[in-house]
Design a protein around this motif. Structure first.
Motif, PDB file in Angstrom:
ATOM      1  N   GLN A 197      28.867  51.444  52.994  1.00 49.30           N
ATOM      2  CA  GLN A 197      30.133  51.503  52.275  1.00 49.30           C
ATOM      3  C   GLN A 197      30.381  52.917  51.791  1.00 49.30           C
ATOM      4  N   ALA A 198      31.478  53.503  52.236  1.00 49.95           N
ATOM      5  CA  ALA A 198      31.759  54.904  51.928  1.00 49.95           C
ATOM      6  C   ALA A 198      32.339  55.054  50.525  1.00 49.95           C
ATOM      7  N   GLU A 199      32.010  56.166  49.919  1.00 51.14           N
ATOM      8  CA  GLU A 199      32.551  56.485  48.602  1.00 51.14           C
ATOM      9  C   GLU A 199      33.978  56.978  48.738  1.00 51.14           C
ATOM     10  N   ASP A 200      34.822  56.568  47.768  1.00 48.23           N
ATOM     11  CA  ASP A 200      36.213  57.014  47.725  1.00 48.23           C
ATOM     12  C   ASP A 200      36.985  56.606  48.974  1.00 48.23           C
ATOM     13  N   TYR A 201      36.692  55.416  49.476  1.00 44.01           N
ATOM     14  CA  TYR A 201      37.379  54.948  50.683  1.00 44.01           C
ATOM     15  C   TYR A 201      38.840  54.632  50.346  1.00 44.01           C
ATOM     16  N   PRO A 202      39.802  54.979  51.196  1.00 37.05           N
ATOM     17  CA  PRO A 202      41.218  54.749  50.899  1.00 37.05           C
ATOM     18  C   PRO A 202      41.519  53.261  50.708  1.00 37.05           C
ATOM     19  N   VAL A 203      42.388  52.967  49.744  1.00 37.46           N
ATOM     20  CA  VAL A 203      42.793  51.593  49.471  1.00 37.46           C
ATOM     21  C   VAL A 203      44.314  51.538  49.376  1.00 37.46           C
ATOM     22  N   ASP A 204      44.917  50.609  50.135  1.00 36.65           N
ATOM     23  CA  ASP A 204      46.347  50.324  50.056  1.00 36.65           C
ATOM     24  C   ASP A 204      46.502  48.926  49.479  1.00 36.65           C
ATOM     25  N   LEU A 205      47.218  48.811  48.343  1.00 35.79           N
ATOM     26  CA  LEU A 205      47.410  47.511  47.690  1.00 35.79           C
ATOM     27  C   LEU A 205      48.895  47.199  47.658  1.00 35.79           C
ATOM     28  N   TYR A 206      49.267  46.114  48.306  1.00 36.40           N
ATOM     29  CA  TYR A 206      50.666  45.681  48.318  1.00 36.40           C
ATOM     30  C   TYR A 206      50.769  44.392  47.521  1.00 36.40           C
ATOM     31  N   TYR A 207      51.593  44.416  46.470  1.00 36.89           N
ATOM     32  CA  TYR A 207      51.732  43.267  45.579  1.00 36.89           C
ATOM     33  C   TYR A 207      52.943  42.459  46.015  1.00 36.89           C
ATOM     34  N   LEU A 208      52.673  41.242  46.472  1.00 39.14           N
ATOM     35  CA  LEU A 208      53.717  40.355  46.975  1.00 39.14           C
ATOM     36  C   LEU A 208      53.928  39.242  45.956  1.00 39.14           C
ATOM     37  N   MET A 209      55.126  39.212  45.359  1.00 42.07           N
ATOM     38  CA  MET A 209      55.342  38.348  44.195  1.00 42.07           C
ATOM     39  C   MET A 209      56.430  37.323  44.441  1.00 42.07           C
ATOM     40  N   ASP A 210      56.170  36.102  43.986  1.00 43.76           N
ATOM     41  CA  ASP A 210      57.165  35.030  43.968  1.00 43.76           C
ATOM     42  C   ASP A 210      58.134  35.304  42.824  1.00 43.76           C
ATOM     43  N   LEU A 211      59.423  35.533  43.147  1.00 48.81           N
ATOM     44  CA  LEU A 211      60.417  35.834  42.121  1.00 48.81           C
ATOM     45  C   LEU A 211      61.389  34.682  41.927  1.00 48.81           C
ATOM     46  N   SER A 212      60.892  33.455  42.041  1.00 46.74           N
ATOM     47  CA  SER A 212      61.700  32.314  41.622  1.00 46.74           C
ATOM     48  C   SER A 212      61.742  32.300  40.092  1.00 46.74           C
ATOM     49  N   LYS A 213      62.636  31.495  39.526  1.00 39.95           N
ATOM     50  CA  LYS A 213      62.919  31.517  38.084  1.00 39.95           C
ATOM     51  C   LYS A 213      61.666  31.290  37.241  1.00 39.95           C
ATOM     52  N   SER A 214      60.746  30.453  37.731  1.00 38.67           N
ATOM     53  CA  SER A 214      59.553  30.124  36.947  1.00 38.67           C
ATOM     54  C   SER A 214      58.611  31.311  36.767  1.00 38.67           C
TER      55      SER A 214
END
Length: 844
Positions: A171-188
């Motif tokens: 496991q490499a140090e400082d490995y690139p990370v892409d985080l995409y947050y996918l959110m349910d935007l219904s009223k609740s």
């Protein structure tokens, strides 16, 4: 030569052929190579080699050899051993040595391919670094880390001969990370959105503590804009609820970026929407977020995290029919320039298998951040998707940062190798993981990794059979860590054919120049491949007018039987043509049709326990790998007979057979049980031996309560638990229920942990009987007796008073009814007598 000489020659020749056939037949009982008629068949059988050398019989048998060659053509089918006996061309590899006890074959004619491994790309493991750009603009460029070694290998593999490859992962140090947050935007999810907008910067800061090369993106979804998923009333299509945005399928609000403030702004500005049914269109959003690589901004060499946040379940393939959408999802990207999903009302929802396939193909780690009531659904979904996991989201998403950090640690602390091998290619993984001194075990996953941890895998690659389609005999196999966009590419070539069977190669002669085959067939690897109408070892027989009486001797193993071709074939031109089987997978073969691949022992209804464990050759199972036994059902290994950390097999209480423990029975009649013979339910346990240490350590009582030294010398430290439940990590754990001097019942369980050390778990609460107050009971009884006496006396008094009053009232009532005075006796008569004159009328 006279007629007698010719007759003697014929007898001698036939006898020689009989000896040859007898020798061949005897070999076939134990030699899996003997029934192979071509070089390809021979080299596809493990441990077999083929000799294509054209060798005539020894000089002692060359009397009138031209006539012999013309009649029997033995120099084409067989070669000779030092004693002059013809031997089949296909034989065991170890029989081909140049000594007096071995078969003779010139090395240039010996076809015995071996596995060949060539490392094409083998770069050392390195961590990613940022270096100044070559453009001189002052910018930096990132040089990708290398986490798997080697990177590309070419492998020529012989059938059923496994090849090991050593593969390393770090496991490499400082490995690139892409985080995409996918959110349910219904009223609740409105309160969750507000919380996430506040936590956006914190999320980026926390992730940058794990890796400085971090990017963040945001997208949202609701559902398909058709009935019955959303209301199609015109006003509701504009705003389905107060302050709500018009419904939509999926929107890529913010591609991956390093600016956390942009993320917070986009989340803050995003407006919730509304739909009708409970499930959401999350699968549409996941598919687009995964496959739209350029639009989302996924980097090729980065760990890709897709966080899916919702409080509802999901629609999947087939649900679209409710809205009149019947076209299956195509798994393609359909985002417009504004980031909106354009095919929401055209394509059906993806299936679970489609999502799983695309996640695997694009190396995305999917994290389901869902509420507690939806956790069970998404746990089941995560188990069906490679590299996916699920975590519990609080009601307002306040714990989202900690959840993502925890799931990221779980992902990065383990490495699991997967491959795309199909068909006859069998790949098995072995590793010691982080235990360098431990035994190598079969596993494709290692856990507990940290930055810099280096793990070695042994990858065993075996081709079990040659595909019928020649185009499938060259494959490119991808072996990769789950969720990491790096891989080992194996360019596999299956060695299924001999070069001397292909035109243009040494050892091949076309029919037009093949005198050895009477110009009626091609010479391939020392044997003739006859044209359709010709038969015989040298294609000397025309099948249309063959004299079968003269040729039958070649269809019997010896003169002791009249059965031709073992009763399982036709004798044509002195050569057996075995009967075909109705099942194309079943064949009868051999010089005399004496062999087949379907009459071997079976296990669980499978021939030789199945193709992964053995194959049937000439009525006998040839076991593969570590499998042994008549039906290849026995695993020749002891890995499953030894507990981790235990040096003895079956805990020293049984014997290991077929990689399973057969437990012993003691002289006293007690019998051990369990996977490792670690349990003995009828044997005396350690409950009595451990009780004093348990009591002094946990309850501060017992024999050692006043002996601190004895308590400290206990060989274990008890682990306290609230409720003592079965421990799934210790198969030999036993429960003890004892009574102490206070009359209280206490519970503890003892067993061994993964390191084979004694582990004792104790329930911290005792079950004690209630304290009995004797004086209180006596006083209560006395008081109750006195009270009851007073009650009886009072009751008696009341009853007697009532009775007296009733009697008195009755007396009074009778007295009032009397017609005389109480002072005059009606029976009394005066002493004087009074006479009345009847004539006196009362007048004077």
């Amino acid at each position: 030569m006279g007629a007698f000489g010719l007759l003697a020659l014929g007898v001698l020749a036939l006898a020689t052929v009989a000896i040859s056939q007898k020798t061949s037949l005897e070999d076939q009982g134990s030699n899996p190579c003997s029934g192979k008629q071509t070089c390809s068949e021979c080299i596809q059988t493990a441990t077999c080699a083929w000799c294509s050398q054209l060798v005539r019989l020894a000089s002692s048998r060359r009397i009138f050899g031209l006539l012999y060659d013309y009649v029997f053509h033995d120099f084409l089918q067989n070669y000779t051993s030092p004693d002059g006996v013809p031997i089949p061309r296909c034989h065991q590899q170890n029989r081909y040595r140049n000594d007096k006890t071995s078969l003779m074959c010139d090395p240039q004619f010996l076809k015995n391919p071996v596995n060949e491994v060539n490392h094409i790309r083998n770069v050392e493991l390195t961590k990613g670094v940022q270096v100044p750009s070559s453009s001189g603009s002052g910018a930096f460029q990132y040089i990708n880390a290398v986490q798997i070694k080697p990177q590309r290998v070419s492998l020529k593999c012989r059938i059923n001969e496994a090849q090991d490859l050593e593969v390393f992962y770090a496991q490499a140090e400082d490995y690139p990370v892409d985080l995409y947050y996918l959110m349910d935007l219904s009223k609740s999810m409105e309160d969750d959105k507000a919380t996430l907008s506040k936590l956006g910067v914190k999320l980026a800061e926390e992730m940058r503590k794990l890796t400085s090369n971090f990017r963040l993106g945001f997208g949202s979804f609701v559902d398909k804009v058709v009935m019955p998923y959303v209301s199609t009333v015109p006003k509701n299509l504009e705003s389905p609820c107060r302050g709500c945005e018009a419904p939509y399928g999926f929107k890529n609000a913010l591609p991956l970026t390093t600016e956390a403030t942009w993320f917070s702004k986009e989340v803050h500005d995003a407006r919730v929407s509304g739909n009708l049914d409970a499930p959401e269109g999350g699968f549409d959003a996941i598919m687009q977020a995964v496959v739209c690589t350029d639009e989302i901004g996924w980097r090729p060499n980065a760990r890709r995290l897709l966080v899916f946040s919702t409080d509802a379940s999901f629609h999947y393939a087939g649900d679209g029919k409710l809205g009149g959408i019947i076209m299956p999802n195509d798994g393609m990207c359909h985002l417009d320039s504004s980031g909106n999903y354009t095919h929401s009302t055209i394509l059906d929802y993806p299936s679970v298998s489609q999502v799983s396939q695309k996640v695997k193909e694009h190396q995305v780690n999917l994290i389901f951040a869902v509420t507690e009531e939806q956790r069970s659904i998404y746990n089941a979904l995560a188990s069906s998707i490679q590299g996916a996991s699920a975590g519990t989201l609080s009601s307002d998403s306040a714990n989202v940062v900690d959840l993502i950090k925890e799931e990221y640690r779980k992902i990065t602390s383990a490495v699991e190798l997967r491959d795309n091998a199909t068909g006859p290619v069998q790949i098995t993984y072995y590793s010691k993981c982080l235990d360098a001194n431990g035994p190598e075990r079969q596993t494709s996953k290692c856990e507990g990794l940290r930055i810099g941890s280096k793990v070695q895998f042994t990858i065993n690659i075996k081709v079990t059979k040659c595909p019928k389609d020649p185009s499938q005999r060259k494959q490119t196999i991808k072996i990769e860590p789950v969720g990491v966009n790096e891989s080992l590419i194996v360019d596999l070539e299956m060695q299924c054919e001999c070069d001397c069977e292909k035109p243009g190669n040494p050892g091949f002669k076309p029919a037009i120049s093949a005198r050895e085959c009477n110009y009626n067939g091609d010479l391939k690897c020392g044997i003739c491949a006859c044209k359709e109408q010709y038969r015989g070892r040298a294609c000397e027989c025309n099948a249309t007018h063959a004299d079968t009486d003269d040729m039958q001797a070649g269809c019997r193993p010896d003169n002791r039987t009249e059965i031709l071709c073992s009763g399982r074939g036709d004798c044509v031109c002195g050569e057996c043509q075995c009967f075909p089987r109705s099942n194309p997978e079943e064949t009868i073969y051999g010089q005399f049709c004496e062999c087949d691949n379907f009459s071997c022992d079976r296990n669980r209804g499978l021939l030789c326990s199945g193709p992964t464990q053995g194959e049937c050759a000439c009525g006998k199972c040839n076991c593969l790998g570590l499998w042994t036994g008549r039906d290849c059902s026995c695993l020749n290994s002891t890995d499953e007979c030894r507990r981790p950390g235990d040096k003895e097999l079956c805990s020293g209480r049984g014997k290991c057979e077929c990689n399973k423990c057969l437990c012993h029975e003691t002289e006293s009649g007690n019998r051990y049980s369990g996977k490792y013979c670690q349990r003995c339910n009828t044997c005396p346990g350690l409950c009595a031996e451990l009780r004093n240490c348990v009591q002094c350590q946990v309850f501060k009582n017992g024999a050692f309560k006043d002996d601190e030294e004895a308590c400290n010398n206990c060989t274990f430290r008890a682990v306290e638990v609230d409720v003592l439940e079965p421990n799934n990590t210790s198969e030999d754990e036993r429960l003890c229920i004892l009574m102490d001097e206070d009359g209280c019942q206490f519970r503890f369980a003892y067993g061994t942990n993964g390191a084979n050390n004694l582990q004792v778990r104790v329930q911290r609460t005792r079950t004690c009987p209630p304290i009995i107050n004797i004086m209180g009971i006596v006083a209560g009884v006395v008081a109750a007796i006195v009270a009851m006496g007073l009650v009886f006396i009072l009751l008696w008094k009341v009853l007697t008073t009532i009775h007296d009053r009733r009697e008195f009232a009755k007396f009074e009532e009778e007295r009032l009814k009397a017609s005389w005075e109480a002072g005059e006796n009606p029976l009394y008569k005066q002493a004087t007598t009074t006479f009345k004159n009847p004539m006196y009328g009362g007048k004077m």
